[in-house]
Design a protein around this motif. Structure first.
Motif, short mmCIF file in Angstrom:
data_model
loop_
_atom_site.label_atom_id
_atom_site.label_comp_id
_atom_site.label_asym_id
_atom_site.label_seq_id
_atom_site.Cartn_x
_atom_site.Cartn_y
_atom_site.Cartn_z
N ALA A 123 1.14 -5.50 5.76
CA ALA A 123 1.90 -6.33 4.83
C ALA A 123 3.39 -5.97 4.94
O ALA A 123 3.74 -4.83 5.26
CB ALA A 123 1.41 -6.10 3.41
N PRO A 124 4.27 -6.92 4.69
CA PRO A 124 5.71 -6.70 4.87
C PRO A 124 6.28 -5.46 4.18
O PRO A 124 7.06 -4.72 4.76
CB PRO A 124 6.32 -7.99 4.32
N ALA A 125 5.91 -5.23 2.93
CA ALA A 125 6.45 -4.07 2.22
C ALA A 125 6.01 -2.78 2.87
O ALA A 125 6.74 -1.79 2.87
CB ALA A 125 6.04 -4.10 0.76
N ALA A 126 4.80 -2.77 3.41
CA ALA A 126 4.31 -1.58 4.09
C ALA A 126 5.09 -1.34 5.38
O ALA A 126 5.39 -0.19 5.74
CB ALA A 126 2.82 -1.71 4.39
N PRO A 166 1.54 3.60 6.93
CA PRO A 166 1.11 3.31 5.55
C PRO A 166 -0.40 3.14 5.43
O PRO A 166 -1.07 2.74 6.38
CB PRO A 166 1.82 1.98 5.28
N PHE A 167 -0.93 3.44 4.24
CA PHE A 167 -2.37 3.20 4.07
C PHE A 167 -2.74 2.60 2.71
O PHE A 167 -3.90 2.24 2.49
CB PHE A 167 -3.18 4.48 4.32
N THR A 203 -5.54 1.93 10.77
CA THR A 203 -5.82 0.60 11.33
C THR A 203 -7.31 0.36 11.58
O THR A 203 -7.68 -0.72 12.07
CB THR A 203 -5.06 0.38 12.65
N SER A 204 -8.15 1.33 11.27
CA SER A 204 -9.59 1.10 11.37
C SER A 204 -10.03 0.36 10.11
O SER A 204 -9.94 0.89 9.00
CB SER A 204 -10.35 2.42 11.47
N VAL A 242 -3.00 -2.13 2.57
CA VAL A 242 -1.83 -2.81 3.11
C VAL A 242 -2.09 -3.27 4.54
O VAL A 242 -1.23 -3.89 5.16
CB VAL A 242 -0.58 -1.92 3.06
N PHE A 243 -3.26 -2.94 5.06
CA PHE A 243 -3.68 -3.39 6.39
C PHE A 243 -4.30 -4.77 6.21
O PHE A 243 -5.38 -4.91 5.65
CB PHE A 243 -4.67 -2.40 6.98
N THR A 244 -3.58 -5.79 6.61
CA THR A 244 -3.95 -7.16 6.21
C THR A 244 -5.34 -7.62 6.60
O THR A 244 -5.95 -8.38 5.86
CB THR A 244 -2.90 -8.17 6.72
N PRO A 245 -5.92 -7.19 7.75
CA PRO A 245 -7.29 -7.65 8.04
C PRO A 245 -8.29 -7.26 6.96
O PRO A 245 -9.26 -7.97 6.73
CB PRO A 245 -7.60 -6.95 9.38
N VAL A 246 -8.04 -6.15 6.27
CA VAL A 246 -8.98 -5.71 5.25
C VAL A 246 -8.86 -6.55 3.98
O VAL A 246 -9.80 -6.69 3.20
CB VAL A 246 -8.75 -4.21 4.93
#
Length: 449
Positions: A163-166, A180-181, A357-358, A374-378
């Motif tokens: 996400a952008p803020a991350a 970031p996580f 990223t996992s 903040v990992f968008t796929p999740v």
């Protein structure tokens, strides 16, 4: 202490900070004072254990590395100040990684006073490979030469998945220093037995406050701790700000900041118990003496203990002159930093890349600890979207204002809280513009030394 909001499609889910955000740093859930340089977030608060604790797990032996997992070798030491429940999940994920990468050993070391420990150890060449804290340390640590750039590792294809803020939260003055996580910010926590549907506009929110406000019987329209962090949403709603990371200028006397302060004290404060204290305000909601509370993810455990049938929603937009203005509370991003003098950078990067990223690892952090991913796929995972706490705060994160990263922000908190305290002496009659202008000068003096 504090976390975030997203739900459906969130590539634009965390607002890139104009910024600042947000938070997730150390602060106190039991105090009404604002954090020194970070948001009140349980995850980054120090743990009051009498001594540091080292936790490591032997790498399982008969395992094979999955094709998609890049493994290094050797020991990776991570310093932290996490709560025991957080460490348990982090340790479990590390063990999972070591099962795939048997030549790597991940060691967690708890530091009761993480900042002091890092500042003493890193210059002496005795620091960790990695450490965990909110993003708002990045400026002062980078300026002090305590961080290791990872520019060659953070490629565009990796960055674009956040996400952008991350994305904004892991860089400082053109360099990447962390990954970031999770994110966090404040939102409306409402009692569903009193409020069937959360307010979608500020007018609806005000109507709810008016309906339940009964100060003669110690009942109120809303429970809301008051300090620089908590009411930042309104100061920044109309385009105002405490501090601009880009220009490194404070904005307490900006007309839009003044407008936000006046809005809060004219439209929200009158429906509150007349105290800024965190514990008092939270108790009012937990005792069902208010239909809503403004607070962060760190407060949910207490809400559940009080057996409140609750929901979570973002602070609703204000309509003014035909335009919509969203309240923008400070928010924070949880980072894994690379320490200067890192001894095993390659192995550390490969672990951090996997950890952040996992999808399975990120999802486990979210579901077990309530972290807002903040990992968008999740964010599009049905299990994440069906979790009311994660989903609700994820929506709030969309509108958060990334907490400033500049070291100069440390000179701002006291001035903002000083202004709030002066206003609270007589909220109905306070000359808010004059008070904010006075404390703007105080902040400028502090910044300039």
């Amino acid at each position: 202490m504090k976390k975030g909001l997203f739900a459906l499609l969130l590539v634009g889910v965390l607002v890139a900070s104009v910024v600042a955000s947000g938070c997730i740093g150390g602060g106190g859930t039991t105090s009404s004072s604002s954090p020194a340089t970070s948001s009140p977030s349980p995850s980054s608060s120090t743990v009051s254990s009498p001594s540091e604790t080292t936790t490591s797990s032997p790498s399982p032996t008969q395992t094979t590395t999955t094709p998609e997992t890049e493994c290094g070798s050797g020991k990776v030491v991570i310093w932290h100040a996490m709560q025991p429940n957080e460490l348990e999940v982090f340790q479990s994920l590390a063990e999972e990684y070591m099962a795939m990468c048997p030549d790597v050993e991940i060691v967690f070391e708890q530091k009761p006073n993480l900042e002091d420990a890092l500042k003493a150890a890193i210059p002496a060449g005795q620091g960790p490979d990695l450490f965990i804290w909110a993003h708002d340390w990045i400026g002062k640590f980078a300026e002090a030469g305590l961080l290791e750039p990872i520019d060659n590792y953070v490629t565009k294809d990796i960055l674009d998945q956040f996400a952008p803020a991350a994305q904004e939260a892991i860089q400082y003055k053109g360099h990447f220093y962390a990954m970031p996580f999770a994110a966090e910010t404040v939102a409306i926590i409402y009692n569903k037995d009193m409020v069937k549907e959360p307010p979608k506009t500020f007018d609806e929110m005000k109507a709810i406050m008016e309906k339940y406000n009964d100060p003669d019987n110690e009942k109120y329209g809303i429970a809301y701790p008051v300090n620089a962090y908590f009411i930042s949403a309104w100061a920044q709603a109309f385009g105002g700000y405490y501090f601009d990371d880009e220009t490194e200028k404070p904005g307490l006397d900006d007309p839009k900041t003044i407008e936000g302060f006046e809005f809060f004290f004219q439209n929200i404060w009158p429906y509150m118990a007349p105290t800024a204290d965190y514990n008092t305000q939270q108790s009012i909601f937990l005792e069902k003496r208010a239909p809503m509370m403004i607070n962060g993810p760190w407060s949910i455990a207490d809400v559940k203990k009080a057996n409140i049938n609750f929901g979570i929603a973002p602070l609703p937009p204000i309509t003014k002159d035909g335009k919509e203005y969203w309240p923008r509370p400070y928010g924070g991003v949880k980072d894994i930093y690379f320490a200067a003098g890192i001894k095993n950078k390659e192995a550390a990067w490969k672990f951090v890349k996997w950890f952040t990223t996992s999808p399975d690892a990120v999802k486990e952090l979210s579901l077990k600890l309530g972290y807002i991913p903040v990992f968008t796929p999740v964010l599009n995972d049905p299990d994440i979207q069906n979790d009311p706490v994660i989903y609700g705060f994820a929506q709030a994160v969309q509108h958060m204002y990334l907490m400033p990263k500049s070291p100069k922000m440390s000179a701002v908190w006291g001035g903002v809280d000083g202004a709030i305290n002066d206003i609270l002496k007589d909220p109905a009659n306070a000359d808010i513009p004059a008070i904010l202008k006075q404390h703007q000068q105080e902040i400028l003096s502090n910044i300039n030394g």
